[in-house]
Enzyme design. Structure first.
Site, PDB file in Angstrom:
ATOM      1  N   HIS A 278      37.118  41.073  43.432  1.00 29.71           N
ATOM      2  CA  HIS A 278      36.391  40.479  44.558  1.00 29.71           C
ATOM      3  C   HIS A 278      37.349  40.220  45.737  1.00 29.71           C
ATOM      4  O   HIS A 278      37.271  39.182  46.394  1.00 29.71           O
ATOM      5  CB  HIS A 278      35.720  39.164  44.137  1.00 29.71           C
ATOM      6  CG  HIS A 278      34.544  39.353  43.228  1.00 29.71           C
ATOM      7  ND1 HIS A 278      33.283  39.665  43.685  1.00 29.71           N
ATOM      8  CD2 HIS A 278      34.443  39.284  41.877  1.00 29.71           C
ATOM      9  CE1 HIS A 278      32.451  39.769  42.658  1.00 29.71           C
ATOM     10  NE2 HIS A 278      33.135  39.550  41.547  1.00 29.71           N
ATOM     11  N   ASP A 341      36.311  36.665  37.674  1.00 30.44           N
ATOM     12  CA  ASP A 341      35.164  37.386  37.116  1.00 30.44           C
ATOM     13  C   ASP A 341      35.112  38.817  37.624  1.00 30.44           C
ATOM     14  O   ASP A 341      35.682  39.156  38.653  1.00 30.44           O
ATOM     15  CB  ASP A 341      33.863  36.657  37.484  1.00 30.44           C
ATOM     16  CG  ASP A 341      33.623  36.626  38.985  1.00 30.44           C
ATOM     17  OD1 ASP A 341      34.603  36.451  39.737  1.00 30.44           O
ATOM     18  OD2 ASP A 341      32.457  36.761  39.410  1.00 30.44           O
ATOM     19  N   GLU A 342      34.432  39.653  36.876  1.00 31.21           N
ATOM     20  CA  GLU A 342      34.098  41.025  37.276  1.00 31.21           C
ATOM     21  C   GLU A 342      35.299  41.791  37.824  1.00 31.21           C
ATOM     22  O   GLU A 342      35.190  42.540  38.797  1.00 31.21           O
ATOM     23  CB  GLU A 342      32.957  41.004  38.306  1.00 31.21           C
ATOM     24  CG  GLU A 342      31.678  40.413  37.725  1.00 31.21           C
ATOM     25  CD  GLU A 342      30.570  40.238  38.746  1.00 31.21           C
ATOM     26  OE1 GLU A 342      29.403  40.423  38.379  1.00 31.21           O
ATOM     27  OE2 GLU A 342      30.859  39.880  39.908  1.00 31.21           O
ATOM     28  N   ALA A 343      36.443  41.622  37.161  1.00 30.98           N
ATOM     29  CA  ALA A 343      37.655  42.347  37.573  1.00 30.98           C
ATOM     30  C   ALA A 343      37.672  43.707  36.877  1.00 30.98           C
ATOM     31  O   ALA A 343      38.613  44.048  36.140  1.00 30.98           O
ATOM     32  CB  ALA A 343      38.895  41.532  37.226  1.00 30.98           C
ATOM     33  N   HIS A 344      36.636  44.490  37.120  1.00 33.62           N
ATOM     34  CA  HIS A 344      36.463  45.753  36.408  1.00 33.62           C
ATOM     35  C   HIS A 344      37.507  46.796  36.785  1.00 33.62           C
ATOM     36  O   HIS A 344      37.731  47.746  36.024  1.00 33.62           O
ATOM     37  CB  HIS A 344      35.058  46.310  36.667  1.00 33.62           C
ATOM     38  CG  HIS A 344      33.953  45.365  36.334  1.00 33.62           C
ATOM     39  ND1 HIS A 344      33.980  44.557  35.223  1.00 33.62           N
ATOM     40  CD2 HIS A 344      32.780  45.084  36.979  1.00 33.62           C
ATOM     41  CE1 HIS A 344      32.872  43.817  35.180  1.00 33.62           C
ATOM     42  NE2 HIS A 344      32.137  44.115  36.241  1.00 33.62           N
TER      43      HIS A 344
END
Length: 536
Positions: A278, A341-344
């Site tokens: 993000h 979060d969401e550190a893809h």
């Protein structure tokens, strides 16, 4: 012509009778408020408030606020500030002077005492002779004031003088929160909101005893806080928002104003810099933060998971240190949220390395780490809090990872997305909102127990509840209020009230009674068909 001396004696009795009737009329008019009060609806019951109080003992004669009422406070400057806040609310709607005075009998009294109230609890005693709020701390007095507001007719929230009577039911309320952390998050990155808009939301949160405002200050779409050592973060990274509109950022002075205002309402600001994912707004502002040294363009869409700070680069940690140092210096509160979060686009080994290096930086500047629950997949620092945003259908392995961390000492803040993510649509017909976590009507947002939500998590590990509001579809205060109300009130009750005081049937009746209050406050809320709202 001979004068008629008999006229005067005949007129005099009629004149005296008229004067007597007029005098009686004056007395009757003076007594009219009391007579009218006797025919009015009864005062609001002591247990008809949100959040539900821990203990209520009704009984006795109501207290009536009149033009002679005084607001009495002890010598504490903080107690006087709470008293002035209460008097300011009441003066507008009652039209009464309500002077702020010291000790004495009668009126509305605010007192600090060493009783067993906890850090935020209070006792409210009401009877014919007056109302007394007692607490150990000014925060407890302030929360008691919010209960007092809800015990008065909804017209008390109007900004112009209204007709009474202003009565408070007799009896005693003894109250203290279930959880120490009761938060609401506002995402100012997807869409930017001004200081005035944030202050408006703070006032709305305070009414329901929320004590933490989590500000999501950075994301792919915008960086919203000035950082002197990296100025392009705000001036360039903050220039956009979702949909390509004009963004914005808070100067340090702006941020301090928000922090001060929140403190005046006994809310602690929890700033978030989301990382390592993000981060497109930061990456587009400084090419050297990218592994390939090439800055991506600004992003105004809504996809997630495509950006990452460059974990191996030394400059990444110089950047992190500078940002956390400057933000911590602006923030008097205990916490600093580092996202996670969401550190893809970050490999798992890199994610663990990053969190191992960043968490000590937060501690070095005197703050406690909060991270989204993916932090439990790394090594949470001692004392860190993990914010759980999973759903009922989140996989068992992920839930067990969180539960294991909780059993090992990591505290949890519960924000299950399919219950209290305020940006979810109520129904398919909701005018704004998202649906990825499901449709979240008012009953679903309320009807769950934080203490028993995650299997394998000890009750002592739950530090509190937070209701996030992401703003992909939210553009102004009217949008904030439509999605937040009425669900925010339920989240606040879940964080404050004892488990045995929770229950949908009782709650929906109390919630319905908030509708006229919100109308008077100008809150543009969703009139859910699940709630028996009074007719307008």
């Amino acid at each position: 012509m001979r004068p008629n001396h008999g006229t005067t004696p005949r007129i005099l009795p009629h004149l005296l009778a008229t004067l007597l009737l007029a005098a009686v009329g004056v007395v009757a008019l003076d007594a009219a408020p009391e007579a009218r009060a006797a025919t009015q609806a009864p005062p609001i019951p002591l247990d008809r408030v949100i959040p539900a109080p821990a203990s209520v003992t009704p009984g006795g004669t109501p207290y009536r606020i009149t033009r002679a009422t005084r607001v009495r406070v002890d010598g504490s400057a903080e107690a006087r500030r709470v008293g002035a806040y209460l008097a300011g609310i009441l003066r507008r709607s009652t039209g009464y002077p309500l002077p702020l005075t010291g000790h004495g009998k009668g009126g509305i009294r605010l007192r600090l005492d060493k009783g067993d109230f906890g850090a935020e609890g209070y006792r409210l005693d009401s009877g014919a002779g007056g109302v007394t709020l007692t607490a150990r701390t000014p925060a407890g007095l302030f929360h008691g004031v919010q209960t007092l507001r809800q015990l008065l007719p909804p017209a008390v929230e109007k900004k112009t003088a209204q007709r009474g009577p202003w009565r408070i039911a007799g009896g005693t309320v003894q109250d203290r929160p279930r959880y120490a952390y009761r938060g609401a998050m506002l995402d100012v990155s997807r869409h930017f909101f001004t200081v005035a808009q944030v202050k408006r939301y703070i006032d709305q949160l305070a009414l329901y005893k929320v004590n933490a405002l989590h500000l999501h200050l950075s994301d792919d779409q915008g960086w919203r806080i000035a950082v002197d050592s990296w100025p392009r973060l705000a001036t360039y990274g903050g220039a956009n928002e979702v949909g390509g509109g004009r963004g914005g950022h808070y100067t340090k002075a702006d941020y301090r104003r928000i922090v001060r205002y929140a403190a005046s309402r006994y809310l602690e600001v929890v700033p978030e810099i989301d990382m390592p994912g993000h981060t497109n707004a930061a990456l587009s502002s400084y090419a050297e933060l990218n592994c390939d040294g090439v800055a991506p363009p600004p992003y105004t869409g809504t996809k997630v998971g495509f950006s990452s700070l460059c974990v191996p680069k030394k400059i990444t940690y110089d950047f992190v240190d500078d940002v956390i140092r400057e933000l911590a210096a602006l923030t008097p509160g205990r916490y600093l949220h580092i996202g996670g979060d969401e550190a893809h686009s970050t490999s798992h080994p890199d994610y663990v390395t990053f969190m191992d290096r960043v968490q000590p930086v937060v501690a070095r500047y005197g703050k406690t780490v909060i991270g989204w629950h993916q932090l439990t997949g790394a090594r949470p620092a001692q004392g860190a809090l993990a914010q759980y945003w999973g759903r009922d259908r989140t996989g068992a392995a992920e839930k067990e990872q969180v539960a294991k961390a909780a059993r090992n000492g990591t505290g949890l803040i519960l924000s299950p997305a399919d219950h209290i993510y305020l940006d979810m649509k109520y129904t398919n017909d909701s005018r704004i909102g998202l649906t990825w976590a499901g449709l979240v009507e008012v009953r679903r947002s309320y009807d769950w127990n934080p203490g028993a939500y995650l299997a394998g998590v000890p009750d002592s590990a739950v530090r509190g509840v937070e209701a996030p509001l992401w703003t992909e579809t939210v553009r102004d205060s009217a949008d904030i209020e439509y999605l937040a109300f009425p669900r925010l009130a339920g989240a606040a009750e879940l964080g404050w009230s004892p488990a045995e005081r929770l229950g949908w049937d009782g709650y929906r009746a109390r919630l319905a009674a908030q509708g006229p209050r919100w109308d008077n406050l100008g809150i543009r809320y969703y009139r859910s068909p699940q709630v028996p709202w009074p007719a307008r």
